[in-house]
Design an enzyme around this catalytic site. Structure first.
Site, PDB file in Angstrom:
ATOM      1  N   GLN A  50       0.828  -1.200   0.000  1.00 25.99           N
ATOM      2  CA  GLN A  50       0.000   0.000   0.000  1.00 25.99           C
ATOM      3  C   GLN A  50       0.861   1.248   0.000  1.00 25.99           C
ATOM      4  O   GLN A  50       2.060   1.193   0.253  1.00 25.99           O
ATOM      5  CB  GLN A  50      -0.894   0.014   1.246  1.00 25.99           C
ATOM      6  CG  GLN A  50      -0.110  -0.050   2.551  1.00 25.99           C
ATOM      7  CD  GLN A  50      -0.829  -0.823   3.619  1.00 25.99           C
ATOM      8  OE1 GLN A  50      -2.054  -0.820   3.680  1.00 25.99           O
ATOM      9  NE2 GLN A  50      -0.087  -1.518   4.478  1.00 25.99           N
ATOM     10  N   TYR A  80     -11.241   4.603  19.080  1.00 29.67           N
ATOM     11  CA  TYR A  80     -11.259   3.296  18.416  1.00 29.67           C
ATOM     12  C   TYR A  80     -10.360   2.292  19.124  1.00 29.67           C
ATOM     13  O   TYR A  80     -10.760   1.154  19.408  1.00 29.67           O
ATOM     14  CB  TYR A  80     -10.818   3.475  16.962  1.00 29.67           C
ATOM     15  CG  TYR A  80     -10.663   2.179  16.199  1.00 29.67           C
ATOM     16  CD1 TYR A  80     -11.769   1.508  15.691  1.00 29.67           C
ATOM     17  CD2 TYR A  80      -9.394   1.638  15.975  1.00 29.67           C
ATOM     18  CE1 TYR A  80     -11.620   0.320  14.982  1.00 29.67           C
ATOM     19  CE2 TYR A  80      -9.237   0.458  15.273  1.00 29.67           C
ATOM     20  CZ  TYR A  80     -10.351  -0.194  14.767  1.00 29.67           C
ATOM     21  OH  TYR A  80     -10.205  -1.375  14.074  1.00 29.67           O
ATOM     22  N   ASP A 105      -0.073   0.277  13.406  1.00 30.10           N
ATOM     23  CA  ASP A 105       0.296   1.558  14.010  1.00 30.10           C
ATOM     24  C   ASP A 105       0.627   1.421  15.494  1.00 30.10           C
ATOM     25  O   ASP A 105       1.187   2.333  16.095  1.00 30.10           O
ATOM     26  CB  ASP A 105      -0.813   2.598  13.818  1.00 30.10           C
ATOM     27  CG  ASP A 105      -2.177   2.085  14.271  1.00 30.10           C
ATOM     28  OD1 ASP A 105      -2.280   1.540  15.381  1.00 30.10           O
ATOM     29  OD2 ASP A 105      -3.149   2.232  13.498  1.00 30.10           O
ATOM     30  N   GLU A 125       1.176  -8.477  11.898  1.00 30.79           N
ATOM     31  CA  GLU A 125       0.945  -7.368  10.959  1.00 30.79           C
ATOM     32  C   GLU A 125       1.708  -7.665   9.677  1.00 30.79           C
ATOM     33  O   GLU A 125       2.895  -8.013   9.718  1.00 30.79           O
ATOM     34  CB  GLU A 125       1.419  -6.049  11.570  1.00 30.79           C
ATOM     35  CG  GLU A 125       1.649  -4.916  10.593  1.00 30.79           C
ATOM     36  CD  GLU A 125       0.403  -4.484   9.831  1.00 30.79           C
ATOM     37  OE1 GLU A 125       0.501  -4.240   8.610  1.00 30.79           O
ATOM     38  OE2 GLU A 125      -0.673  -4.408  10.460  1.00 30.79           O
ATOM     39  N   ASP A 156       1.379 -12.674   7.330  1.00 33.29           N
ATOM     40  CA  ASP A 156      -0.020 -12.698   6.903  1.00 33.29           C
ATOM     41  C   ASP A 156      -0.882 -13.228   8.046  1.00 33.29           C
ATOM     42  O   ASP A 156      -0.748 -14.382   8.461  1.00 33.29           O
ATOM     43  CB  ASP A 156      -0.148 -13.608   5.680  1.00 33.29           C
ATOM     44  CG  ASP A 156      -1.541 -13.596   5.076  1.00 33.29           C
ATOM     45  OD1 ASP A 156      -2.533 -13.533   5.839  1.00 33.29           O
ATOM     46  OD2 ASP A 156      -1.657 -13.664   3.842  1.00 33.29           O
ATOM     47  N   ASP A 174      -7.923  -5.941  13.904  1.00 31.71           N
ATOM     48  CA  ASP A 174      -7.921  -4.518  13.548  1.00 31.71           C
ATOM     49  C   ASP A 174      -7.723  -4.435  12.047  1.00 31.71           C
ATOM     50  O   ASP A 174      -6.616  -4.226  11.555  1.00 31.71           O
ATOM     51  CB  ASP A 174      -6.801  -3.806  14.312  1.00 31.71           C
ATOM     52  CG  ASP A 174      -6.810  -2.310  14.098  1.00 31.71           C
ATOM     53  OD1 ASP A 174      -7.772  -1.797  13.504  1.00 31.71           O
ATOM     54  OD2 ASP A 174      -5.841  -1.649  14.515  1.00 31.71           O
ATOM     55  N   SER A 175      -8.809  -4.618  11.324  1.00 30.10           N
ATOM     56  CA  SER A 175      -8.721  -4.886   9.889  1.00 30.10           C
ATOM     57  C   SER A 175      -9.257  -3.748   9.033  1.00 30.10           C
ATOM     58  O   SER A 175      -9.726  -2.727   9.521  1.00 30.10           O
ATOM     59  CB  SER A 175      -9.512  -6.160   9.558  1.00 30.10           C
ATOM     60  OG  SER A 175     -10.890  -5.883   9.659  1.00 30.10           O
ATOM     61  N   SER A 176      -9.250  -4.016   7.745  1.00 30.63           N
ATOM     62  CA  SER A 176      -9.775  -3.101   6.751  1.00 30.63           C
ATOM     63  C   SER A 176     -11.279  -3.260   6.608  1.00 30.63           C
ATOM     64  O   SER A 176     -11.908  -4.096   7.248  1.00 30.63           O
ATOM     65  CB  SER A 176      -9.120  -3.398   5.404  1.00 30.63           C
ATOM     66  OG  SER A 176      -9.551  -4.661   4.967  1.00 30.63           O
ATOM     67  N   TYR A 242     -13.639   9.227  11.045  1.00 29.63           N
ATOM     68  CA  TYR A 242     -14.061   8.103  10.221  1.00 29.63           C
ATOM     69  C   TYR A 242     -15.332   8.483   9.481  1.00 29.63           C
ATOM     70  O   TYR A 242     -16.059   9.383   9.912  1.00 29.63           O
ATOM     71  CB  TYR A 242     -14.295   6.857  11.079  1.00 29.63           C
ATOM     72  CG  TYR A 242     -13.040   6.172  11.577  1.00 29.63           C
ATOM     73  CD1 TYR A 242     -11.765   6.589  11.178  1.00 29.63           C
ATOM     74  CD2 TYR A 242     -13.121   5.107  12.458  1.00 29.63           C
ATOM     75  CE1 TYR A 242     -10.626   5.959  11.640  1.00 29.63           C
ATOM     76  CE2 TYR A 242     -11.974   4.467  12.923  1.00 29.63           C
ATOM     77  CZ  TYR A 242     -10.730   4.901  12.508  1.00 29.63           C
ATOM     78  OH  TYR A 242      -9.597   4.273  12.971  1.00 29.63           O
TER      79      TYR A 242
END
Length: 302
Positions: A50, A80, A105, A125, A156, A174-176, A242
């Protein structure tokens, strides 16, 4: 991080204009965007996964942006991070072993290690460049990586989960958002892996999507979780930067407990969002969402 993945068509040069960053994502949130006034671009690189941006903003402190989607800002990231960590941790009787999938992060790890009953945390991560950028530019979150309780693995998360059996008390994803490559983390197969990796009485908590922009997808995720968990809830968290100022968290277990109740609380003066009443209130949904989600959830109320 709540959102990553190659789902973005807007270029950085288009997102950064006239001193403003605009989160323009017509495929995800048509007709709306969040904009932040920018003082400086502190970091920019393209990792194998990314594009990574760290911005110094005018009013929101430092911001992490992945593939032109705001992941967190210094102004409100604690909301969050605290809720995705302490909703499952404080609902569990003894959350000794914890797994974090994602969270490059460091914010979720920062909160999880505060819990006095947590003995060991494994974090997986996939993007080491996000970790490196966060350590350099976002120390207010990446401080979690320095705790002795944490074992950080670059890899992964889905593949890691496939190897785990009966190991963890709490698993936090803690995903997309449920689109693009990260869609796998919202499927029945992923919830099966989560269920297999839990100890008896274990609890999961995952980023669950926004009811204002994707209620259909939220319901599909809740239904997928119910294939492998008998007790599934959806909680709301207010995060101003968000989309629509709201994010949801899916929390589930196969134990007959009240997930909306905190069995114990964390006495830590650094907490700014989470407390006992916030835990309970997070599960009160507006009627339009309750009409869609509660029929899927009511059968699990104990």
């Amino acid at each position: 991080m709540r959102r990553v993945g190659k789902i973005i068509s807007v270029r950085t040069m288009d997102a950064l204009r006239n001193g403003w960053f605009s989160e323009i994502q017509p495929d995800l949130w048509p007709g709306q965007c969040m904009s932040l006034q920018v003082d400086a671009v502190l970091h920019k690189e393209k990792s194998p996964y990314q594009e990574i941006l760290v911005l110094q903003t005018k009013k929101h402190g430092r911001a992490l942006v992945l593939d032109n989607i705001i992941q967190c800002t210094e102004f409100d990231e604690f909301a969050y991070q605290e809720m995705i960590a302490f909703l499952p941790l404080c609902a569990h009787t003894s959350p000794a072993e914890v797994l974090i999938i994602g969270g490059g992060d460091g914010g979720v790890a920062r909160e999880v290690v505060k819990h006095p009953l947590v003995q060991h945390v494994t974090q997986v991560e996939i993007d080491d460049r996000v970790i490196a950028a966060s350590k350099k530019y976002l120390p207010f979150m990446s401080s979690g990586f320095n705790n002795a309780k944490l074992n950080l693995i670059v890899g992964d998360g889905f593949a890691y989960m496939d190897q785990q059996r009966g190991k963890f008390d709490v698993i936090i994803t803690d995903s997309s958002d449920p689109v693009g490559p990260a869609a796998n983390l919202f499927t029945e197969n992923y919830f099966k892996l989560l269920s297999n990796a839990l100890r008896p009485g274990g609890i999961i908590c995952s980023q669950g999507g926004c009811i204002w922009t994707g209620l259909k997808e939220v319901k599909a995720t809740v239904d997928a979780a119910r294939k492998y968990f008998s007790n599934v809830k959806y909680a709301l968290v207010s995060v101003p930067t968000y989309p629509c100022g709201q994010i949801g968290l899916l929390i589930a277990t196969n134990d007959k407990i009240d997930l909306t109740h905190a069995r114990h609380l964390v006495e830590d003066k650094s907490l700014r969002y989470y407390h006992g009443d916030a835990h309970k209130a997070a599960f009160t949904l507006p009627k339009f969402a309750a009409d869609q989600l509660l029929p899927s959830i009511n059968n699990n109320i104990v």
